[in-house]
Scaffold this motif. Sequence first.
Motif, short mmCIF file in Angstrom:
data_model
loop_
_atom_site.label_atom_id
_atom_site.label_comp_id
_atom_site.label_asym_id
_atom_site.label_seq_id
_atom_site.Cartn_x
_atom_site.Cartn_y
_atom_site.Cartn_z
N TYR A 86 9.57 0.25 4.22
CA TYR A 86 10.00 1.02 3.06
C TYR A 86 10.73 2.28 3.48
O TYR A 86 10.61 3.32 2.83
CB TYR A 86 8.79 1.34 2.18
N ARG A 141 2.83 1.88 0.14
CA ARG A 141 4.13 1.63 0.75
C ARG A 141 4.67 2.90 1.40
O ARG A 141 5.37 2.83 2.41
CB ARG A 141 5.12 1.13 -0.31
N GLU A 200 3.07 -5.03 3.57
CA GLU A 200 3.32 -4.51 2.23
C GLU A 200 4.59 -5.11 1.64
O GLU A 200 4.63 -5.45 0.45
CB GLU A 200 3.42 -2.97 2.27
#
Length: 524
Positions: free
Chosen positions: A62, A139, A148
Motif C-alpha cells: 500500500y 493496510r 493485506e
Amino acid sequence: MSSSPAPTRRSLLGGAGALGVAGAVGGAVAAPAYAGPWTPARFPGAKLLTAPDRHLVGRFSYGLTPALAAQVRRRGGARRWFEWQLAPERIPDPTAASLRTWWSGLDRGAQELWSRQTSEIEYGWAVMEDYQRYLLLRRTRGQHQVLEVMTEFWENHLHVPVNGDAQFTHRVPYGDLVRRHALGTYEDLLREAITHPAMLVYLNQAVSTKRRPNENLARELLELHTVGRGRFTEDDVKSSARILTGWSVDLWRTWRASYQPERHWTGPVRVMGFHDPNAAADGRELTHRYLRHLARHPATAQRIARKLACKFVRDDPPQSLVDHLAAVYLAHDTAIKPVLRALVAHRGFRASAGLKVKDPGEDAVSTYRALRVRIARPPEGERGEQYAANAILWQTAALGTTPFEWPRADGQPVDSASWSSPSRMIASLELHYTLSGGWWPTAGTGYRRPGQWLPRRRIRFDMLVDHLCQQLLGRRSTATLLKACSEAVGVGRREVITREHDLVRWSMPRLLTTLLDSPYHLRK
C-alpha cells in the motif's frame, strides 16, 4: 526568496493536470515563471530500489516508504521480499493485533451485535464503519503487505457488502476467514466463503428450502465466483440452488448458522459436468464436492487468472498471460501462491510499470504512509469521531468509495478506468494538499513539521526536490517534477532553503502535494 509572484491554485492544478491520472489533459500551458534548464539535481540519500523492484513492491503493497524500501533491501531485493511476504505466519505483526482492540464492536458475536442494534446501543452500520477503519489502518501500518493486498482482492471477489441490516452480524468474521485463506488454495477459500453465514445471509441462502430453493447465491456462485457469465444455463442455476439447500441461518433471532437436513432438496443434480444422485438428506458433503468441482473448472481458472492479471498487470492483459496463469492455477490444485509467483515472473508484469491507477483506498492509505502521519488510538463514542483513526474513512469516501461498501455482488472494480474520472482526481488533489498541510484531521494524529523535511540546515531547492522525491516517491526527481515544484511554490531551482525560508514557513504543503499529485504517486 524570489520576488516573483506566488502561483495561484489555478496554476498549481494546471500543472497537476498535465501530470494527471489518465494523462488526458493536454494542450497549451502557461509559460514557466522560473527559468530552466530543469536539469534535476542528485541528493546523496539512501540507496534506492531498482525500477523493477519498485514496480513489484508498489503493486503488492500500500505504498513504498523509506522504511519499506530498507526492508526490501535487507531481504535481498523485491523478489526475495515477495517470497518472504508469502509466508506471513513467519513475520511478526503486533501492530495489526493491537489495532483490532481499538474498536470494541469488532469482536462481539452476532447475537450480541444484533441485541445492541435493537436496543439502540450501537447500530450495525457503526460497527461496519469501525471495521472499514480497522482495515484501512492495517493496510497503513501492518507488516503483512502482500497478505493485506490479497485479502482485499479476494474479499472483493467473494463480495459481501458491509452495508446491510442483516449480514453485518457476521461480516467481521467473514473478513477474518478470507484473510486466513488469501494465500492458500482457492478451493478452500471458495468452500469456506460460500458456506459462511455472512454469505448465506447476504445472498438469501439462509431462507432457501427444498420447497422453494432460492437461486440468488447459486447464480452468483456461477456467474461471479467461479466460471463466469455465459458459461452456464438456467438448468445449471436450478441444480446449483438445490445442491445448496440445507445451509441456513436463524435470521433476526439468534443469528446462529446451522445445516438443516430437513430443508435439503434430494434428487439427481447436474451442473457443468458435475452430476450426483443426491440421495442423502445431509447435503454438506455434496456441497463440498460441488464447490471443489467449480473451483477446479477450467472456466474458473480462466476467470481467476484474468482478474488477477487485470488487478496486478493491466486492464487489458494479454490472453497468453491469462492462459499461463490459468495453467499454473490448475497444475497446482488451485493454490494461489504459485499463480502469484508466475504472475510477477512474467514479462507482461515487468512491462506494466505505471499502468495501474490507485483506487480510493490505495490512494488514501499510501498518502498517509508517504507523509508518515502518526495515528493514535481514538476514544470510544462521539469524542473519537474527529480522530484520524476514524476520519480516514471519511477521507477515503471523498475519493469515491470505502472498503467493501460496493453495493453490487460483483465487488469493487479492479480496472484503472473506473477510478480515473476528473472528480476523482480533484478529490485526490484535495486529500494530498490537506494532509500535506496537516490541516485535517488534527485530533489523535501527528504530522511531520515542515522543517523536518529538510535533510540539511541549508540545501539548494533542486537538491531538496530530489530528496523529497526519494522520500515520498522512492525515486529520483525529473526535469518535469523539478519544474512543477518550482512553479508551484515560486522558488528558483538554485535558491538555498533553510528552516527560516518562506518555503518552509508557508509553502511546504504545496511542495509536498505537487509530488503527491504526480503520476508517480497516483499510479502504481
